[in-house]
Write an enzyme that holds these catalytic residues in place. Structure first.
Site, PDB file in Angstrom:
ATOM      1  N   ARG A   1      66.345  48.737  37.619  1.00 42.82           N
ATOM      2  CA  ARG A   1      65.773  47.598  38.364  1.00 42.82           C
ATOM      3  C   ARG A   1      66.277  47.527  39.801  1.00 42.82           C
ATOM      4  O   ARG A   1      66.496  46.429  40.326  1.00 42.82           O
ATOM      5  CB  ARG A   1      66.062  46.269  37.660  1.00 42.82           C
ATOM      6  CG  ARG A   1      65.296  46.049  36.374  1.00 42.82           C
ATOM      7  CD  ARG A   1      63.877  45.552  36.656  1.00 42.82           C
ATOM      8  NE  ARG A   1      63.097  45.537  35.425  1.00 42.82           N
ATOM      9  CZ  ARG A   1      62.910  44.452  34.680  1.00 42.82           C
ATOM     10  NH1 ARG A   1      63.404  43.307  35.027  1.00 42.82           N
ATOM     11  NH2 ARG A   1      62.194  44.527  33.592  1.00 42.82           N
TER      12      ARG A   1
ATOM     13  N   ARG B   1      63.540  41.614  42.462  1.00 39.09           N
ATOM     14  CA  ARG B   1      63.647  40.286  43.073  1.00 39.09           C
ATOM     15  C   ARG B   1      64.943  39.972  43.797  1.00 39.09           C
ATOM     16  O   ARG B   1      65.045  38.930  44.433  1.00 39.09           O
ATOM     17  CB  ARG B   1      63.373  39.222  42.005  1.00 39.09           C
ATOM     18  CG  ARG B   1      61.918  39.188  41.589  1.00 39.09           C
ATOM     19  CD  ARG B   1      61.732  38.410  40.318  1.00 39.09           C
ATOM     20  NE  ARG B   1      62.424  39.106  39.233  1.00 39.09           N
ATOM     21  CZ  ARG B   1      62.349  38.742  37.954  1.00 39.09           C
ATOM     22  NH1 ARG B   1      61.648  37.698  37.610  1.00 39.09           N
ATOM     23  NH2 ARG B   1      62.992  39.431  37.032  1.00 39.09           N
TER      24      ARG B   1
ATOM     25  N   ARG C   1      55.892  40.328  46.975  1.00 38.27           N
ATOM     26  CA  ARG C   1      55.528  39.654  45.724  1.00 38.27           C
ATOM     27  C   ARG C   1      54.758  38.367  46.019  1.00 38.27           C
ATOM     28  O   ARG C   1      53.801  38.032  45.328  1.00 38.27           O
ATOM     29  CB  ARG C   1      56.810  39.344  44.937  1.00 38.27           C
ATOM     30  CG  ARG C   1      56.647  38.602  43.629  1.00 38.27           C
ATOM     31  CD  ARG C   1      56.304  39.567  42.527  1.00 38.27           C
ATOM     32  NE  ARG C   1      56.413  38.961  41.200  1.00 38.27           N
ATOM     33  CZ  ARG C   1      55.466  38.239  40.632  1.00 38.27           C
ATOM     34  NH1 ARG C   1      54.342  37.993  41.273  1.00 38.27           N
ATOM     35  NH2 ARG C   1      55.634  37.744  39.421  1.00 38.27           N
TER      36      ARG C   1
ATOM     37  N   ASP D   1      55.935  49.411  34.703  1.00 38.77           N
ATOM     38  CA  ASP D   1      56.533  48.669  33.591  1.00 38.77           C
ATOM     39  C   ASP D   1      56.268  49.387  32.278  1.00 38.77           C
ATOM     40  O   ASP D   1      55.286  50.125  32.157  1.00 38.77           O
ATOM     41  CB  ASP D   1      55.949  47.254  33.508  1.00 38.77           C
ATOM     42  CG  ASP D   1      56.862  46.339  32.707  1.00 38.77           C
ATOM     43  OD1 ASP D   1      57.842  45.838  33.274  1.00 38.77           O
ATOM     44  OD2 ASP D   1      56.618  46.173  31.500  1.00 38.77           O
TER      45      ASP D   1
ATOM     46  N   TYR E   1      57.330  44.483  21.613  1.00 42.70           N
ATOM     47  CA  TYR E   1      56.530  43.574  22.450  1.00 42.70           C
ATOM     48  C   TYR E   1      55.100  43.449  21.930  1.00 42.70           C
ATOM     49  O   TYR E   1      54.500  42.381  21.969  1.00 42.70           O
ATOM     50  CB  TYR E   1      56.521  44.043  23.909  1.00 42.70           C
ATOM     51  CG  TYR E   1      57.841  43.795  24.606  1.00 42.70           C
ATOM     52  CD1 TYR E   1      58.142  42.538  25.131  1.00 42.70           C
ATOM     53  CD2 TYR E   1      58.799  44.797  24.727  1.00 42.70           C
ATOM     54  CE1 TYR E   1      59.353  42.293  25.757  1.00 42.70           C
ATOM     55  CE2 TYR E   1      60.017  44.569  25.352  1.00 42.70           C
ATOM     56  CZ  TYR E   1      60.286  43.314  25.865  1.00 42.70           C
ATOM     57  OH  TYR E   1      61.484  43.061  26.479  1.00 42.70           O
TER      58      TYR E   1
END
Ligand code: CP3
Length: 350
Positions: free
Chosen positions: A26, A30, A39, A76, A156
């Site tokens: 990552r 952010r 973003r 992702d 998921y």
């Protein structure tokens, strides 16, 4: 710069390079102001991931700041179910939401034949990023492709999003192993095709993220983590024998050793729950190791960060080793802490 001058790739091939190579899971995201700016302008996370130009730009952002030895393509793990037609959305600040797959009928609705439309966007992002690395003077930085492992992606798909303990998917795996195996088999096939496609597009190594490997009991771990990963590794290696494959069975504890022995991965990424000394004794003699600074130590900064990072470098730095975190960079991490860590790694003498 020649391909084989990249210290990240040399390390994955078992060499001890002069400097310890590093990258961070990552590393794009952010905690970077330039990411937040993009973003805010973009429609949403998936719009960014499926726009090759934007995905390339975001992949390059941390490399421009910190000159990592590897970048990971911005995408992702849930691209795989999405590409098979499963409904997916990322609501702001909420994490992923999918329409759950909970029966053989639901499995039958997946369309492994239509993945090309979405996968091609990722391939194009990889091509662009390799070019950008060359043209912007980062010829020593390698590009990593990735996918989720079949087990974690199934988690998921079945839960319909994240979960505290993944009870629904784990109980399906116990109650209906033949049914659940059908889902895993589809994921092995599609993921192998996807990783091979990424390599053809220019990925120089690939990482398999098994973020929820740690929720399984030992026998279940062998069946749903090790066995499918082994098949996946074999399939990718058949087409691309020289491309390193990094496995990341997060939370696997002592089962990390079985995972490394039985899956045949080229290298292993270790989480921060594992004692550094155990990694050095049990895993590093088998394969090159990547890891394992606690992302919270990076968030905290100060002496904690310095001491933890130095311990890792001292214990693991004399054999093939890639410095990384035990999991992804946390979004509130100060950029200055990342700067400090990078300096510390670069100044380390083996
Ligand atoms: O820099 C990089 O690491 C490359 C990009 C990358 C992302 N996701 C971007 C992302 C990678 C390698 C992943 C892998 C991923 N995705 C995993 C495996 C690694 C892990 O963290 O355990 C998993 C489990 C996912 C699924 C996923 N994607 C979740 C649970 C979430 C929501 C949680 C969160 O952090 O927001 C995402 C969204 C996501 N994927 C973001 C990013 C940068 C945040 C999107 C945003 O900007 O809002």
């Amino acid at each position: 710069m020649e391909e084989n001058d990249k210290i990240f790739l040399q390390t994955l091939n078992g060499q001890v390079t002069e400097k310890v190579p590093f990258w961070f899971m990552r590393q794009a995201g952010r905690y970077l102001p330039e990411y937040k700016e993009l973003r805010a302008k973009a429609g949403g996370f998936l719009d960014m991931a499926y726009n090759p130009e934007t995905a390339c730009e975001i992949t390059m952002q941390p490399i421009r700041r910190f000159s990592m030895d590897a970048g990971i393509i911005f995408s992702d793990i849930l691209v795989v179910p999405h590409a098979m037609g499963q409904h997916l959305e990322f609501a702001a600040g909420e994490g992923p939401k999918l329409d759950p797959v909970r029966s053989v009928t639901d499995i039958g609705k997946l369309k492994p034949g239509i993945t090309g439309e979405i996968f091609s966007k990722v391939y194009e992002a990889i091509e662009r990023t390799r070019q950008a690395m060359q043209s912007e003077g980062f010829g020593q930085t390698a590009l990593i492709g990735f996918a989720g492992a079949p087990w974690t992606v199934a988690c998921y798909m079945v839960e319909g999003g994240g979960s505290k303990d993944f009870e629904t998917v784990r109980s399906w795996a116990y109650r209906g192993p033949e049914e659940f195996q059908q889902l895993i088999d589809i994921l092995v096939e599609v993921t192998a095709e996807y990783l091979c496609g990424q390599i053809k597009a220019g990925a120089e190594a690939v990482q398999i993220f098994d973020s929820w490997a740690g929720v399984l009991e030992a026998n279940q771990f062998h069946r749903w983590v090790i066995a499918p990963t082994k098949r996946l590794v074999e399939k990718v290696r058949m087409e691309h024998p020289d491309v390193p494959i990094i496995g990341f069975p997060r939370g696997a504890g002592v089962l990390y050793r079985d995972y490394v022995r039985d899956t045949g991965v080229s290298a292993v990424s270790t989480d921060h729950m594992l004692p550094v000394q155990w990694i050095g004794n049990a895993l590093q003699p088998l394969v090159p190791v990547q890891g394992n600074l606690d992302p919270v130590a990076l968030l905290a900064g100060g002496d904690t960060l310095k001491l933890s990072a130095e311990k890792i470098l001292n214990e693991l730095g004399s054999a093939p080793f890639v410095f990384n975190l035990g999991h992804g960079v946390i979004k509130d991490t100060p950029v200055e802490h990342v700067e400090e860590l990078v300096t510390l790694i670069r100044e380390f003498e083996r």
